[in-house]
Design an enzyme around this catalytic site. Structure first.
Site, mmCIF file in Angstrom:
data_model
loop_
_atom_site.group_PDB
_atom_site.id
_atom_site.type_symbol
_atom_site.label_atom_id
_atom_site.label_comp_id
_atom_site.label_asym_id
_atom_site.label_seq_id
_atom_site.Cartn_x
_atom_site.Cartn_y
_atom_site.Cartn_z
ATOM 1 N N ASP A 264 20.105 22.185 -24.746
ATOM 2 C CA ASP A 264 19.872 20.772 -24.867
ATOM 3 C C ASP A 264 20.634 20.058 -25.912
ATOM 4 O O ASP A 264 21.104 19.170 -25.783
ATOM 5 C CB ASP A 264 18.442 20.540 -24.713
ATOM 6 N N GLY B 195 32.349 29.281 -33.055
ATOM 7 C CA GLY B 195 31.105 28.883 -32.898
ATOM 8 C C GLY B 195 30.981 27.195 -32.902
ATOM 9 O O GLY B 195 29.907 26.801 -33.686
ATOM 10 N N HIS C 105 49.653 0.456 -35.975
ATOM 11 C CA HIS C 105 48.341 0.869 -35.598
ATOM 12 C C HIS C 105 48.416 2.551 -35.491
ATOM 13 O O HIS C 105 49.437 3.235 -35.151
ATOM 14 C CB HIS C 105 47.734 0.387 -34.301
ATOM 15 N N HIS C 106 47.254 3.078 -35.670
ATOM 16 C CA HIS C 106 46.943 4.389 -35.772
ATOM 17 C C HIS C 106 47.593 5.101 -36.926
ATOM 18 O O HIS C 106 47.492 6.419 -37.471
ATOM 19 C CB HIS C 106 47.798 5.299 -34.712
ATOM 20 N N GLY D 175 15.445 21.275 -29.082
ATOM 21 C CA GLY D 175 16.424 21.323 -30.097
ATOM 22 C C GLY D 175 17.128 22.420 -30.303
ATOM 23 O O GLY D 175 17.581 23.315 -29.423
ATOM 24 N N ASN E 196 14.660 23.512 -24.873
ATOM 25 C CA ASN E 196 13.871 24.213 -25.681
ATOM 26 C C ASN E 196 13.427 23.313 -26.898
ATOM 27 O O ASN E 196 13.089 23.759 -27.970
ATOM 28 C CB ASN E 196 13.954 25.520 -26.243
ATOM 29 N N GLU F 152 19.628 27.142 -34.608
ATOM 30 C CA GLU F 152 19.659 26.542 -36.351
ATOM 31 C C GLU F 152 18.005 26.909 -36.623
ATOM 32 O O GLU F 152 17.986 27.111 -37.767
ATOM 33 C CB GLU F 152 19.719 25.292 -36.245
ATOM 34 N N GLU G 153 39.428 13.240 -26.803
ATOM 35 C CA GLU G 153 40.376 14.281 -27.110
ATOM 36 C C GLU G 153 39.669 15.570 -27.349
ATOM 37 O O GLU G 153 40.339 16.722 -27.186
ATOM 38 C CB GLU G 153 41.329 13.664 -28.185
ATOM 39 N N ASP H 130 49.051 4.997 -26.274
ATOM 40 C CA ASP H 130 50.122 4.155 -25.848
ATOM 41 C C ASP H 130 51.427 4.754 -26.399
ATOM 42 O O ASP H 130 52.462 4.256 -26.108
ATOM 43 C CB ASP H 130 50.148 2.706 -26.691
#
Length: 598
Positions: free
Chosen positions: A476, A446, A145-146, A505, A503, A509, A80, A59
């Site tokens: 994925d 990253g 607001h916000h 996951g 794969n 990691e 966003e 708005d």
């Protein structure tokens, strides 16, 4: 020229532009033309080549002015964060332009800030326009607001957050200064290749201001090098070249792209014929089909032949280096400063001596003129051809060892190739890409999921530039973070090819920490239903596939209709849970060793 002098030179250039603008503004005219603040801003963006702006309706923001503009399109994103990623991708592909994202204040801008931070980290020029309450409300501070709702008015907090991830900021509180402030932040954006932040109050968007200032183009050129220091630097580099007895290589990196020296680098290659290698973030900065191109250097993770060629060279001309961990093979570069000349956007290093204010954009043409005399000898230096053959494997399962060279055969000239952080960005490093292709990755910042929004912006920019296909490789796990933007791609009738590495996951990691841990597992999705679920309701605009073995992969990649990319296509590529690209395995092992030393 030291940094203080360089900064002073930049300020002189800014004041020169301001003087030109004021001269035009103060020139008598019988027909003084006025324009709204919003249209002034949009006209400046149009002059910079911007044809699309990304954002989410709010708005307080200026979306009506954008939608009504005859030559700039509003691209409505699903959130966003993805809009900021899209602006980043647009700017990376549409060089010499910038990306633009529009949000409302507070809830919108804070959602976008991670995308802006990534652009700042990797030196991508993005303008973040934030719609804020009226100037009266900003002064009287009602509980809107916000806001933060605790009696503390939030704009200082929001602006302070933006200051950490943008090079320049402006608050348009007075229409008399609006044009000057707009010009200032846009100039900073294009000359520093970093994001900038602009707040636009609701009552300022329609204010009328003189338009004549638009007749003065925004300055793009970097500050001039001090001629005496520059001459000394050139002399010292030539001495080192002579001493190296032709045993010289060029190492190209990310800042050569970000700071617009591709043409100068190509001229240097053509006229000197020195061998050239690339860091991961500099991939496609020079053509990987160039006969003097030797491949990717990434420290101890490099192919042994490449590692030897780079590390035994007597002199390395490093252009635009960005020495982050993943970009240097976890800091395993073995190229001592005594054998190195580094050229950067705002300084030059000659062995251990630093010369602030001597930028590569203006230095490179003069350096080329000095070094072209060495072409005959440099041409004799051997450069092993950078290639990667598809291996012969008896197992029908799709492995990373097979997959990446195989898709390498699928790529075409002028393709835009986007690789997600982790498995994909490491897997594709060893794959030579065709001439005039564009490679996008976010190796330094990253942010997992970055590529999905980024592909949206990249595809729109590629369409503007008449480039080839847009091809995304995403895991994925990563896709689950930002999957909504597939809907925007369908809405905009874009036709990327999306390879989803399934794969089970977070592969990167697993390799960095927790190979068997449940926290690296994810819930599997019905990947081939995504495009119909997210917008192609009748199934006419898209097509999806699953490949589980080499034969089905080969058949799809050889299919002419698939390769044509006439509609958006998603390919689920099923791989082993623990199968990992060579470079990622090596990087993970080095990362573990480094962690043990702390």
């Amino acid at each position: 020229m030291d940094k203080a002098t360089s900064d002073l030179q930049a300020e002189v250039d800014r004041l020169r532009h301001e003087l030109q603008s004021l001269t035009i503004e103060n020139k008598p005219s019988d027909n003084e033309e006025h324009i709204t603040v919003s249209d002034y801003l949009l006209t400046r963006l149009e002059q910079l080549g911007v044809t699309s702006i990304f954002g989410v309706p709010g708005d307080f923001n200026m979306r009506d002015y954008i939608e009504d503009h005859p030559r700039i399109n509003w691209i409505g994103d699903c959130n966003e964060l993805n809009a900021a990623y899209a602006a980043d991708g647009y700017a990376r592909v549409k060089e010499h332009s910038i990306g633009v994202v529009v949000t409302t204040f507070g809830v919108g801008e804070l959602s976008a800030i991670n995308g802006i931070a990534g652009a700042f980290s990797e030196m991508v020029p993005v303008l973040h326009i934030v719609g804020v309450p009226s100037t009266v409300q900003l002064k009287t501070k009602p509980l809107l607001h916000h806001t933060l709702g605790n009696g503390r008015y939030p704009f200082d907090a929001y602006t302070k957050a933006a200051e950490q991830v943008t090079i320049s900021q402006a608050k348009l509180m007075n229409k008399g200064h609006a044009a000057t402030e707009i010009d200032r932040v846009l100039t900073d954006c294009i000359t520093h290749a970093r994001p900038v932040y602009l707040t636009l109050p609701t009552n300022m968007v329609g204010e009328q201001i003189p338009s004549r200032r638009l007749g003065v183009p925004l300055p793009r050129t970097p500050p001039a090098n001090n001629p005496d220091v520059e001459a000394y630097v050139l002399e010292e580099i030539v001495k080192l070249v002579d001493a190296a007895n032709q045993d010289i290589i060029i190492l190209i990196d990310a800042c050569a792209i970000r700071h617009d020296v591709r043409d100068e680098v190509n001229d240097l290659l053509t006229k000197t014929r020195f061998p050239v290698y690339s860091a991961p973030m500099g991939k496609t900065a020079v053509s990987e089909e160039h006969d003097r191109y030797g491949g990717i250097y990434i420290g101890s993770i490099s192919d042994p032949a490449i590692k030897k060629k780079v590390e035994t060279a007597k002199l390395i001309l490093s252009i635009g280096a960005l020495k982050s961990d993943f970009n240097t093979g976890m800091f395993t570069y073995s190229i001592p400063a005594i054998h190195t000349v580094e050229l950067h956007s705002d300084h030059t290093l000659v062995r251990h001596a630093q010369f602030p204010g001597i930028g590569m954009k203006l230095l490179l043409p003069k350096l080329t003129a000095h070094l072209k005399q060495y072409q005959q000898g440099a041409s004799q230096l051997d450069v092993p051809r950078f290639k990667l053959d598809v291996p012969k494997e008896t197992d029908e399962r799709i492995t990373h060892t097979y997959f990446w060279p195989r898709v390498g055969k699928f790529f075409k000239k002028r393709d835009v190739i986007v690789a997600e952080t982790g498995t994909s960005s490491f897997g594709i490093l060893d794959v030579p890409l065709p001439d005039q292709s564009v490679f996008l990755s976010q190796i330094l910042y990253g942010s997992i999921g970055w590529t999905v929004g980024n592909t949206l912006g990249a595809a729109i920019a590629a369409r503007d530039k008449n480039l080839g296909r847009v091809i995304l490789f995403v895991g994925d796990g990563s896709l689950q973070l930002t999957v909504q933007e597939l809907s925007t791609m369908i809405h905009q009738r874009l036709t990327p090819i999306i390879f989803v590495i399934n794969n089970d996951g977070y592969n990167i990691e697993r390799n960095l920490h927790g190979m068997e841990r449940k926290y690296n597992d994810i819930q599997d999705w019905k990947w081939t239903s995504l495009l119909t679920t997210l917008g192609d309701l009748d199934g006419t605009l898209s097509k999806s596939y699953t490949v589980r073995d080499k034969a089905s992969l080969d058949k799809l990649l050889d299919d002419a209709e698939f390769a044509k990319a006439g509609k958006i296509q998603l390919v689920e590529v099923v791989m082993g849970k623990f199968d990992t690209p060579r470079a990622l395995k090596a990087a993970a092992e080095l990362s573990a060793k480094n962690a043990e030393k702390v």
